[in-house]
Scaffold this motif. Sequence first.
Motif, PDB file in Angstrom:
ATOM      1  N   LEU A 116       1.762   9.541  -9.801  1.00  0.00           N
ATOM      2  CA  LEU A 116       2.426   8.948 -10.691  1.00  0.00           C
ATOM      3  C   LEU A 116       1.379   8.119 -10.848  1.00  0.00           C
ATOM      4  CD1 LEU A 116       5.193   8.010 -12.531  1.00  0.00           C
ATOM      5  CD2 LEU A 116       5.295   6.596 -10.458  1.00  0.00           C
ATOM      6  N   LEU A 117       0.423   7.147 -10.064  1.00  0.00           N
ATOM      7  CA  LEU A 117      -0.126   5.968 -10.360  1.00  0.00           C
ATOM      8  C   LEU A 117      -1.392   6.719 -10.613  1.00  0.00           C
ATOM      9  CD1 LEU A 117       1.786   3.848  -7.844  1.00  0.00           C
ATOM     10  CD2 LEU A 117       1.874   3.687 -10.542  1.00  0.00           C
ATOM     11  N   ASP A 118      -2.181   7.685  -9.867  1.00  0.00           N
ATOM     12  CA  ASP A 118      -2.932   8.365  -9.611  1.00  0.00           C
ATOM     13  C   ASP A 118      -3.963   6.970  -8.879  1.00  0.00           C
ATOM     14  OD1 ASP A 118      -5.231   9.837  -9.905  1.00  0.00           O
ATOM     15  OD2 ASP A 118      -5.845   9.483 -11.618  1.00  0.00           O
ATOM     16  N   VAL A 119      -3.409   6.762  -7.697  1.00  0.00           N
ATOM     17  CA  VAL A 119      -4.475   5.700  -6.996  1.00  0.00           C
ATOM     18  C   VAL A 119      -4.668   6.426  -5.452  1.00  0.00           C
ATOM     19  CG1 VAL A 119      -3.835   3.857  -8.036  1.00  0.00           C
ATOM     20  CG2 VAL A 119      -2.010   4.934  -6.436  1.00  0.00           C
ATOM     21  N   ASP A 120      -4.934   6.113  -4.803  1.00  0.00           N
ATOM     22  CA  ASP A 120      -5.951   6.207  -2.956  1.00  0.00           C
ATOM     23  C   ASP A 120      -5.248   5.033  -2.672  1.00  0.00           C
ATOM     24  OD1 ASP A 120      -5.949   6.723  -0.435  1.00  0.00           O
ATOM     25  OD2 ASP A 120      -8.060   6.491  -0.385  1.00  0.00           O
ATOM     26  N   ALA A 121      -3.744   5.646  -1.835  1.00  0.00           N
ATOM     27  CA  ALA A 121      -2.956   4.472  -1.794  1.00  0.00           C
ATOM     28  C   ALA A 121      -1.878   4.616  -0.042  1.00  0.00           C
ATOM     29  CB  ALA A 121      -2.106   3.987  -2.907  1.00  0.00           C
ATOM     30  N   ASP A 122      -1.894   3.403   0.684  1.00  0.00           N
ATOM     31  CA  ASP A 122      -1.316   4.018   1.856  1.00  0.00           C
ATOM     32  C   ASP A 122       0.987   3.775   0.895  1.00  0.00           C
ATOM     33  OD1 ASP A 122      -2.569   5.072   3.329  1.00  0.00           O
ATOM     34  OD2 ASP A 122      -2.497   3.187   4.587  1.00  0.00           O
ATOM     35  N   VAL A 123       1.484   4.267   1.072  1.00  0.00           N
ATOM     36  CA  VAL A 123       2.596   4.017   0.834  1.00  0.00           C
ATOM     37  C   VAL A 123       4.450   3.644   1.565  1.00  0.00           C
ATOM     38  CG1 VAL A 123       4.739   4.603  -0.990  1.00  0.00           C
ATOM     39  CG2 VAL A 123       2.020   5.517  -1.452  1.00  0.00           C
ATOM     40  N   TRP A 124       4.746   2.934   1.172  1.00  0.00           N
ATOM     41  CA  TRP A 124       5.574   2.234   2.448  1.00  0.00           C
ATOM     42  C   TRP A 124       7.078   1.488   1.106  1.00  0.00           C
ATOM     43  CZ3 TRP A 124       4.639   2.070   7.671  1.00  0.00           C
ATOM     44  CH2 TRP A 124       4.177   2.414   8.587  1.00  0.00           C
ATOM     45  N   PHE A 125       7.771   1.476   2.089  1.00  0.00           N
ATOM     46  CA  PHE A 125       9.417   1.334   1.266  1.00  0.00           C
ATOM     47  C   PHE A 125      10.471   0.183   1.842  1.00  0.00           C
ATOM     48  CE2 PHE A 125       8.173   5.775   1.093  1.00  0.00           C
ATOM     49  CZ  PHE A 125       8.117   6.181  -0.342  1.00  0.00           C
ATOM     50  N   THR A 126      10.495  -0.651   1.345  1.00  0.00           N
ATOM     51  CA  THR A 126      11.650  -2.049   1.853  1.00  0.00           C
ATOM     52  C   THR A 126      12.739  -1.922   0.602  1.00  0.00           C
ATOM     53  OG1 THR A 126      11.025  -3.432  -0.104  1.00  0.00           O
ATOM     54  CG2 THR A 126       8.906  -3.525   1.796  1.00  0.00           C
ATOM     55  N   ALA A 127      13.314  -2.115   1.418  1.00  0.00           N
ATOM     56  CA  ALA A 127      14.685  -2.425   0.421  1.00  0.00           C
ATOM     57  C   ALA A 127      15.134  -3.568  -0.419  1.00  0.00           C
ATOM     58  CB  ALA A 127      16.270  -2.361   1.491  1.00  0.00           C
ATOM     59  N   SER A 128      14.741  -4.158  -0.194  1.00  0.00           N
ATOM     60  CA  SER A 128      14.577  -5.404  -1.563  1.00  0.00           C
ATOM     61  C   SER A 128      13.160  -5.790  -2.095  1.00  0.00           C
ATOM     62  CB  SER A 128      14.649  -6.714  -0.528  1.00  0.00           C
ATOM     63  OG  SER A 128      13.983  -7.571  -1.108  1.00  0.00           O
TER      64      SER A 128
END
Lengths: 335, 335, 335, 335
Positions: free
Chosen positions: C49-61
């Motif tokens: 979606l963002l067209d990036v090389d990146a690490d992705v993590w998730f938070t609830a807030s």
Amino acid sequence: MARYDFASDNVAGAAPEVMAALARHNAGFEPSYGADSAAARAGDLIRALLDVDADVWFTASGTAANALTLAALVAPHEAVIAHEYAHIATDETGAPGFFGAGVGIIGLPGASGRIEAAALANALNKPEEPHWQSPAALSITQATEFGAVYAEQDLAALIAPAKAAGLKVHVDGARMANAAAAGFDPRAVGRLGADIIVLGGTKAGGSPTEAIVLIDPGARRRFGARLKHSGQLISKARFLAAPWIGLLEDGAWTRHAAHANTMARRLAAAMPFPLRHPVEANGVFVEMDEAQLGRLHAAGWFVYRFIDGSVRFMCSWATTTEAVDEIAETLKAAR
Amino acid sequence: MARYDFASDNVAGAAPEVMAALARHNAGFEPSYGADSAAARAGDLIRALLDVDADVWFTASGTAANALTLAALVAPHEAVIAHEYAHIATDETGAPGFFGAGVGIIGLPGASGRIEAAALANALNKPEEPHWQSPAALSITQATEFGAVYAEQDLAALIAPAKAAGLKVHVDGARMANAAAAGFDPRAVGRLGADIIVLGGTKAGGSPTEAIVLIDPGARRRFGARLKHSGQLISKARFLAAPWIGLLEDGAWTRHAAHANTMARRLAAAMPFPLRHPVEANGVFVEMDEAQLGRLHAAGWFVYRFIDGSVRFMCSWATTTEAVDEIAETLKAAR
Amino acid sequence: MARYDFASDNVAGAAPEVMAALARHNAGFEPSYGADSAAARAGDLIRALLDVDADVWFTASGTAANALTLAALVAPHEAVIAHEYAHIATDETGAPGFFGAGVGIIGLPGASGRIEAAALANALNKPEEPHWQSPAALSITQATEFGAVYAEQDLAALIAPAKAAGLKVHVDGARMANAAAAGFDPRAVGRLGADIIVLGGTKAGGSPTEAIVLIDPGARRRFGARLKHSGQLISKARFLAAPWIGLLEDGAWTRHAAHANTMARRLAAAMPFPLRHPVEANGVFVEMDEAQLGRLHAAGWFVYRFIDGSVRFMCSWATTTEAVDEIAETLKAAR
Amino acid sequence: MARYDFASDNVAGAAPEVMAALARHNAGFEPSYGADSAAARAGDLIRALLDVDADVWFTASGTAANALTLAALVAPHEAVIAHEYAHIATDETGAPGFFGAGVGIIGLPGASGRIEAAALANALNKPEEPHWQSPAALSITQATEFGAVYAEQDLAALIAPAKAAGLKVHVDGARMANAAAAGFDPRAVGRLGADIIVLGGTKAGGSPTEAIVLIDPGARRRFGARLKHSGQLISKARFLAAPWIGLLEDGAWTRHAAHANTMARRLAAAMPFPLRHPVEANGVFVEMDEAQLGRLHAAGWFVYRFIDGSVRFMCSWATTTEAVDEIAETLKAAR
């Protein structure tokens, strides 16, 4: 009245050279917050002593100097490797955790406060996981909390693998003067790759002052703001710099430490209790039971039972041979 | 060479009474970390000066003294109400947020650094919500950052509603000596219900030392550990206590402040630029444009353009009439 | 019973696509703490979606996502530049200061939540001093708190000078979906040099989940440990990843945001009160006095008076045309 | 493909009752940040379960729930007493130190995760000094990290002296459901004087949710702001409350835990390796060497070697008898 001569090396006042320097640099108006002429001169003397290219700042507290420099090297979710009985681990009321927003300490064993190389290797080999704080720095205390002095090759055997693993190296040199007086070359720590050195002035005969020696270029960035932010940038900063001029201009720093070491050896020689640690610097650690320690206290001499259960006698620039001989007599009676 | 006489009140050295006290209390061995005899004596003198039942501790930094006492009064998710130009809000590099784990500051307006009562009422009436930091303490600066002095009834008009709303009251008294010399009764702050007073020694002619005066019983709990944890417990603590003996035993604290105030009035009287604030303590704030300030700097006198855009001239115990007259001449030429 | 339809975009439940994804990924056993298969799939969708090389993590807030990523970019004695009304500055209860150990925020003005380029230039030009927190990052909110959307060239005019000054760039994309639906290319932020993007899932129709997109290599280091250390690493992490699969696999993320934007325009068109800000995303901000707002509340519709004094109406994926028409009628009566 | 059935009790999805409750409470608009109707209902159910007068809040992370509640009970320069292998001490990446601004942990020994009463007495008797962090709270884990369950009188023998010494009492009840299913009355902790209980939902079959049960009146103050400040106040909060309705309305919380406990006993009965700890809840801890564990991993079953060197097998609501029997066979072969 209780006598505190051997309770610590910070129960002494400041040495005459220090008081003279304070008086000398008290005159006139000076820019504040570290831009004074004494700071410039003291910085030069310290860079020369350690033979390093470094920024030099001063704090009034060794605990603060240690904690805030560790925070400059390690992220909050990381840890510092130190001896399990290092001052930062046992005697600073959690200050590294405060300055480092919960930074961790990984305590390693080792005789007389020297970290065991094998224990370090284990700690460096532990796999990284989100569930614990992996090490980002190694902190070494020279001389150690138990009055031992690392040989240069022993330090090399700790610093080299730590640097190879990507760790930064922090030196708690609160008693570096005593190590230097014992034959350790203070230029060795920089040569071996230390990133930050906290150099002790207070215990070396100073009024309250510790030097923060920033070798690592990254750690130097906005360090004045870091000090101010953490309540460590003193306005009349000349009072923290001037003592160093008194200590270093004519060699008082090493000379007083040599005297303290000599007093410790004299006490050790007369000591009727078994020594727990080798007497290489200015401390004597012995095995005494509670009744024996109680008799010493009752005789008016205050000393501490230390973290490892031994009883600690510290000497300083101000310790007299008379006091050593007097407490030695009392100790014999207390046995 | 640049002259810093008027750059701040911390560009002066320590007053002779302070240097003498340091020398006197340097002798012999003393317990460290605040259990020394100088600390006991200095604490008594400060309790008498302020007429309060309080625990007294010392730090070397006013920023630290403010930030850590605010952290003792306010939870991290709460805020401190202060003047929008208070030192804690504008000149401490975020130290309250560091010591208080993200504690907030609610800045209120008011002429010459005095908080407006109406603004305080507004802030106290704001409904509590999880989405912002509600106030838990009021911090007052006496004398203010702009050299004004609160009258006792003006302080009462701030402290009473704050206490009624359940807030604690913190006093930044870095220049309380100047307020006292201007006629303010330093016993008033305790009488009005202050919970913690930070009493300024450094700017009053001290070597680096600020007194933390803990009136609130809850705040006293384990405060030594709080100091150590935040890098503020000095080992050779007599160096922070002795200056207070020099300042308070024979009235030097007020006497030197009275001199500083007199020098400020002398400078104000000769000042060719419009005064921005009333000259009630030891500071003179004037309106100068950049060219005018540049000419003053070019003539060798260093002073700061301050937060509100005015140019600040600070006097201290060490300011001489000669210097005042000399800079006044230079200012006339710079106009 | 009070109606909350327009109180915020988080008063809606999760969209059907999200509930379906949660159910689908609930089956079976999965490694915890982010090593699950949903996390891998969601990460891929977000990188695309963002067209990036990146690490992705998730938070609830979202507050946590913003605060902890700012802490990863900025040292405690440094500051973040943001709009003065940015969520991090006004609506997160000091969370950046908590996560960043007292990190500062420099609030800049600008119409409708867009930072003024001139104000940014001023902030970047301010000289560094130990007495204040100098900026180390720029935080941009897209869409803004006031429902405006930066054009790509406007963002470039902020990001380029910030990067040139050595700052890191943080994007609060809590409503990036609404910006995307308004024509903004979400790939632009990475292209322009953003270091960390917080991508909003919750307001886009998700159950609680925000994506942390780490582009900057330095910020990726031990980020799992950083999350755990700050209480943000969720054990059954699939519940934070699965919603993204529901939102992104078939375009629901943009489709729902487009609906929310359409509802906002419909409300704006029928609005009898003056608009305070352009309606470019999913919010409508109008000028109402207290009596008018009181009548709306009395009629059962709950909405907030916002930071700038306007009254805010937010639309979401769940807003119905019936509700828009109904509140528009009530507003006409409340005028 | 690797099987994670026994790797932890958080590798399972959410139980059907939880998924149904999420779907049910997803409908319509609800106030955010905890003012929703599900939160009110869930709070009532939890107060009834524990028979306490308490405020109830929810977080998505058990680590956060523990760390931030400890920070609400203990000052930064104080410490928490816990078992040396408690989750807060060994498995939360220093989170208590982060949330508590350097708060300390005093780890005590005790078989199978239960704190020894004699060790607690020692810790409570240690004199207070500025040089270390004295305890201000006791944290108890029920069921323990090693699958043991405190009897009520054992808890009383810890809580009573702690309360008598002025400490607050914190209960980490991440697996309280398993303790309850083993016969422990969950109302006992409040009856004995617990100040804050963290009640586990996630491991009991929930989607990510832990309940923070605030009994201590002081700790309740502005707790919503505390949550928001520390990144723990979720906007669509119904997603954290609804699972509790699914778990508690018809007894699923205990029923699923009873199943998990039964599965653990079944596995223990078939276990070919020596048990390290009594199997009182849902975990089985056994002695395996590296080769044996390697063979189990090679056979596709992933489990962890735990802090005490044992190998841990966790059961959950989703563990099947088939899986137990299958892994038991594999274990026999791996011996």
